[in-house]
Design an enzyme around this catalytic site. Structure first.
Site, short mmCIF file in Angstrom:
data_model
loop_
_atom_site.label_atom_id
_atom_site.label_comp_id
_atom_site.label_asym_id
_atom_site.label_seq_id
_atom_site.Cartn_x
_atom_site.Cartn_y
_atom_site.Cartn_z
N ASP A 1 0.70 -11.60 6.33
CA ASP A 1 1.29 -10.70 5.33
C ASP A 1 2.63 -10.15 5.80
O ASP A 1 3.34 -9.52 5.02
CB ASP A 1 0.34 -9.55 5.00
CG ASP A 1 -0.08 -8.77 6.23
OD1 ASP A 1 -0.70 -9.36 7.12
OD2 ASP A 1 0.23 -7.57 6.31
N ARG B 1 5.38 -12.88 0.68
CA ARG B 1 4.95 -13.23 2.02
C ARG B 1 4.00 -14.42 1.96
O ARG B 1 3.44 -14.72 0.90
CB ARG B 1 4.13 -12.08 2.65
CG ARG B 1 4.84 -10.78 2.71
CD ARG B 1 4.15 -9.75 1.82
NE ARG B 1 5.06 -8.61 1.58
CZ ARG B 1 5.28 -7.67 2.46
NH1 ARG B 1 4.64 -7.67 3.59
NH2 ARG B 1 6.15 -6.72 2.22
N ASP C 1 8.75 -6.27 7.83
CA ASP C 1 7.74 -5.26 8.16
C ASP C 1 7.81 -4.84 9.63
O ASP C 1 7.21 -5.46 10.49
CB ASP C 1 6.32 -5.74 7.83
CG ASP C 1 5.98 -5.39 6.39
OD1 ASP C 1 6.91 -5.06 5.62
OD2 ASP C 1 4.79 -5.43 6.03
N ASP D 1 -2.86 6.41 3.17
CA ASP D 1 -2.36 7.50 2.33
C ASP D 1 -1.08 7.18 1.54
O ASP D 1 -0.56 8.05 0.84
CB ASP D 1 -2.11 8.74 3.19
CG ASP D 1 -1.14 8.46 4.33
OD1 ASP D 1 -0.57 7.34 4.35
OD2 ASP D 1 -0.96 9.33 5.18
N GLY E 1 0.81 -1.21 0.00
CA GLY E 1 0.00 0.00 0.00
C GLY E 1 0.84 1.26 0.00
O GLY E 1 0.35 2.36 -0.25
P1 AMP Z 1 1.21 -3.51 8.11
O1 AMP Z 1 0.36 -3.70 9.32
O2 AMP Z 1 2.15 -2.36 8.17
O3 AMP Z 1 1.88 -4.76 7.69
O4 AMP Z 1 0.22 -3.09 6.93
C1 AMP Z 1 -0.89 -3.85 6.53
C2 AMP Z 1 -1.34 -3.39 5.19
O5 AMP Z 1 -1.73 -2.02 5.22
C3 AMP Z 1 -0.28 -3.51 4.10
O6 AMP Z 1 -0.95 -3.91 2.94
C4 AMP Z 1 0.26 -2.12 3.98
O7 AMP Z 1 0.78 -1.85 2.71
C5 AMP Z 1 -0.98 -1.27 4.27
N1 AMP Z 1 -0.64 0.02 4.83
C6 AMP Z 1 -0.20 0.31 6.07
N2 AMP Z 1 0.02 1.62 6.24
C7 AMP Z 1 -0.30 2.20 5.05
C8 AMP Z 1 -0.28 3.55 4.57
N3 AMP Z 1 0.07 4.58 5.33
N4 AMP Z 1 -0.67 3.75 3.30
C9 AMP Z 1 -1.04 2.74 2.51
N5 AMP Z 1 -1.09 1.47 2.90
C10 AMP Z 1 -0.71 1.19 4.16
MG MG Z 2 2.84 -5.61 6.29
#
Ligand code: AMP
Ligand code: MG
Length: 641
Positions: free
Chosen positions: A338, A237, A348, A178, A144
């Protein structure tokens, strides 16, 4: 390289001088995008490039593993820090980091390998994956805010890495967020990636940290944005497979599994069969890292095909990594599928932490009220994630020798074969679960022997030394990593009588003493353990029942080489963040990175590293390696980053 081919601390840290090349001249490839299907919305890079950037909005993407999408680009970026070890491991020349090209590439303003005029060359992309979050299916996730640029193979090591920018803007996978990353979490990821690597723990890496000056990113408060250039041999992943499975995309599962075997894990031939006799620790030998050919049995009683070998490899790598986390007190904090790597990399970094005072129930994740991702649960949770992976591979595992049968390949599981296939898949997963435990324990034993200075392993060590020292640390609230470091420096000649041992016991207390137990009792508990440990050291290092001063110094050095003096704890990272963000400091980032890259030293300031005298800050070093101040122990973070 460590003996099993996994990156080790030596890779980036003590390698001989290297030449390296410029970013522009780095050999580049796009194996991922040329091997796997793209999002049909953007049929090719030229089409994607011609699409206005604001049209890349969150949506569901089917039948694809990625979307071609370029970084948003940043006005006025400032390069805050680079990892010298990362430059070396990628084969980039050291002075390249001072160039304008470097700044423009790591901030997402300049694409390398893509020719805008002809519309040819390799193009950046964001991966499509899903995941189970906190045990519940969360649907499509994907990159994201991470955008991969290209792969590069270091000619000196032959290792291929995929470089990606985290915080580079919206992608179809940004969901409701974002696409940005804040400076705070970027500093944390930048430092911990390199710190874990230097401890010898498999992890994704970080090359650079760039501040997006003038950017304002809304979280609980408004914060500056940043981009980390991070790299890994693969960013796939377990969640990449979960998404395909929930969508019933069996053709893509097979294609992706084949890609992982052939392009990520060294080819089908490199993948292991069933472990022979996984349980057998033998007295006398410290377990070795990795699995050697002679430990691998031929066919098991269950008919296994190459996908079973793939499954075993992914499971084993993750078992070893989680053993490393446990042995060094590292917690990821959000072990969703993930965030679990097919290569067994630490991956991550959100609310991660290293353990301060030992508490198995500690979780660094402020939002994890059920303690799902606490220290003690990590091995179970990684196995839970790996069972989901087994389920995604289910029909491939279960098909046995019939996996390449044209009818199976095109139609899948037929009614009459269903029972047999399910049963076979289940037994392979169960049996691999036994290997998971055995591999975990073997690696854990190896690391704990190292941390305690043992040259041999005895089955009795597990309870008498390993478990008992953890019980003591928990009961007396001792600092986990400082315990091992301080033990390393203890001389046997200082602990030969029980009186001396009791006196020395306070070495392990925080400076304000112990809280829950009477101090005398605490001294007795520790001194009794020290006596057991001392006897084992004498057995392993002594001659005729005694250890000479020289041998004891060798023992101490061997222990210090595996017991870090510096780890990037939560409070240290918070201090660095404050100083960079609020006070405009910059050099502190280089210093914390230097300590993270050389974690086993006693001191850093004014010492020579790689032939160059290092200018550090002795006061800061002392503060960051001493007791964690009481008010900032066992900090927690929220997921918002
Ligand atoms: P995480 O918990 O950081 O592993 O994120 C889980 C999912 O949310 C992943 O698909 C990330 O790419 C997405 N994600 C987390 N923060 C953001 C952000 N600020 N903008 C876009 N996608 C995000
Ligand atoms: Mg992640």
């Amino acid at each position: 390289m460590a003996s099993n081919g996994a990156p080790g601390p030596q890779d980036g840290v003590k390698a001989p001088p290297y030449e390296g090349t410029t970013l522009a001249d780095l050999p580049k490839s796009w194996t991922f995008t040329s091997s796997l299907p793209n999002d049909p919305r953007h049929a090719n890079p030229a089409e994607s490039h011609a699409t206005p950037r604001e049209q890349f909005l969150p949506r569901q993407v089917h039948g694809a593993l990625y979307t071609w999408v370029r970084p948003e680009g940043a006005e006025d970026p400032e390069l805050l820090a680079v990892s010298p070890a990362a430059l070396r491991d990628l084969g980039i020349r050291a002075d390249e980091a001072q160039t304008e090209t470097f700044l423009q590439v790591v901030s997402g303003n300049k694409l390398l390998g893509w020719d805008e005029e002809s519309g040819e060359g390799g193009y950046p992309w964001a991966q499509c994956y899903g995941g189970f979050q906190f045990g519940a299916w969360a649907g499509q996730l994907g990159d994201g805010r991470a955008i991969s640029l290209f792969e590069t193979t270091n000619p000196a090591t032959g290792v291929r890495y995929e470089l990606q920018l985290k915080g580079a803007g919206l992608t179809p996978y940004s969901r409701f967020a974002d696409g940005k990353a804040v400076l705070r979490s970027s500093i944390r990821e930048f430092v911990v990636s390199e710190a874990l690597h230097s401890l010898g723990i498999p992890t994704t890496r970080a090359l650079s940290l760039t501040l997006l000056r003038g950017s304002r990113v809304a979280r609980e408060r408004v914060e500056p944005g940043a981009i980390v250039l991070r790299f890994a041999q693969s960013w796939l992943r377990l969640g990449s497979f979960d998404l395909l499975r929930t969508r019933g995309d069996r053709v893509l599962i097979r294609q992706l599994a084949t890609y992982v075997a052939e392009e990520v894990l060294g080819g089908w031939e490199a993948l292991p069969g069933r472990l022979a006799n996984p349980e057998a620790p033998t007295d006398g030998e410290v377990p070795r890292r990795g699995v050697k050919k002679d430990e691998i049995e031929g066919p098991s009683e269950v008919e296994e095909n190459r996908f079973a070998r793939l499954y075993r490899e992914v499971v084993r790598r993750n078992a070893e990594t989680v053993a490393q986390w446990q042995a060094y007190g590292f917690m990821n904090g959000v072990l969703n599928t993930d965030n679990t790597s097919v290569m067994g990399l630490s991956l991550d970094f959100g609310p991660f932490a290293f353990m301060d005072n030992f508490d198995p129930s500690y979780t660094p994740n402020h939002d994890d009220s059920l303690l799902r991702y606490s220290y003690k649960n990590q091995p179970t949770i990684i196995w839970w994630n790996l069972v989901r992976f087994g389920e995604a591979l289910g029909e491939l595992l279960g098909a046995g020798a019939g996996v390449d049968d044209p009818v199976f390949v095109s139609e899948g599981v037929t009614k009459e074969k269903e029972k047999e296939i399910v049963a076979r898949a289940e037994s392979i997963i169960m049996q691999t679960g036994e290997e998971y435990k055995a591999t975990f324990l073997k690696e854990y034993r190896r690391l704990m022997c190292g941390r305690l200075g043992l040259k041999t392993y005895r089955e009795s060590d597990f309870d008498q030394l390993f478990s008992s020292v953890l019980d003591i640390m928990q009961e007396l609230e001792l600092d986990f990593n400082l315990f091992f470091r301080r033990l390393s420096g203890l001389k046997l000649s200082e602990i030969s009588t029980s009186q001396e041992r009791r006196a020395k016991a306070s070495l392990f207390f925080y400076k304000e003493g112990v809280r829950l137990v009477r101090e005398d009792d605490a001294r007795v508990r520790i001194s009794e353990w020290i006596e057991l440990w001392r006897q084992r050291i004498v057995d392993d290092w002594g001659e005729n029942g005694s250890v000479s001063e020289e041998r004891d110094a060798e023992r101490s050095a061997a222990m210090k080489a595996v017991n870090p003096n510096f780890i990037p704890r939560g409070w240290i990272l918070d201090e660095v963040i404050q100083r960079v963000e609020k006070k405009g400091e910059r050099d502190v980032l280089d210093r914390v990175m230097h300590m993270a890259l050389h974690p086993f030293e006693d001191t850093w300031d004014s010492r020579e590293f790689d032939g160059v005298e290092y200018k550090g800050d002795a006061e800061e070093e002392a503060r960051w390696t001493k007791d964690v101040p009481e008010s900032v122990r066992s900090l927690q973070c929220s997921c918002s980053s």
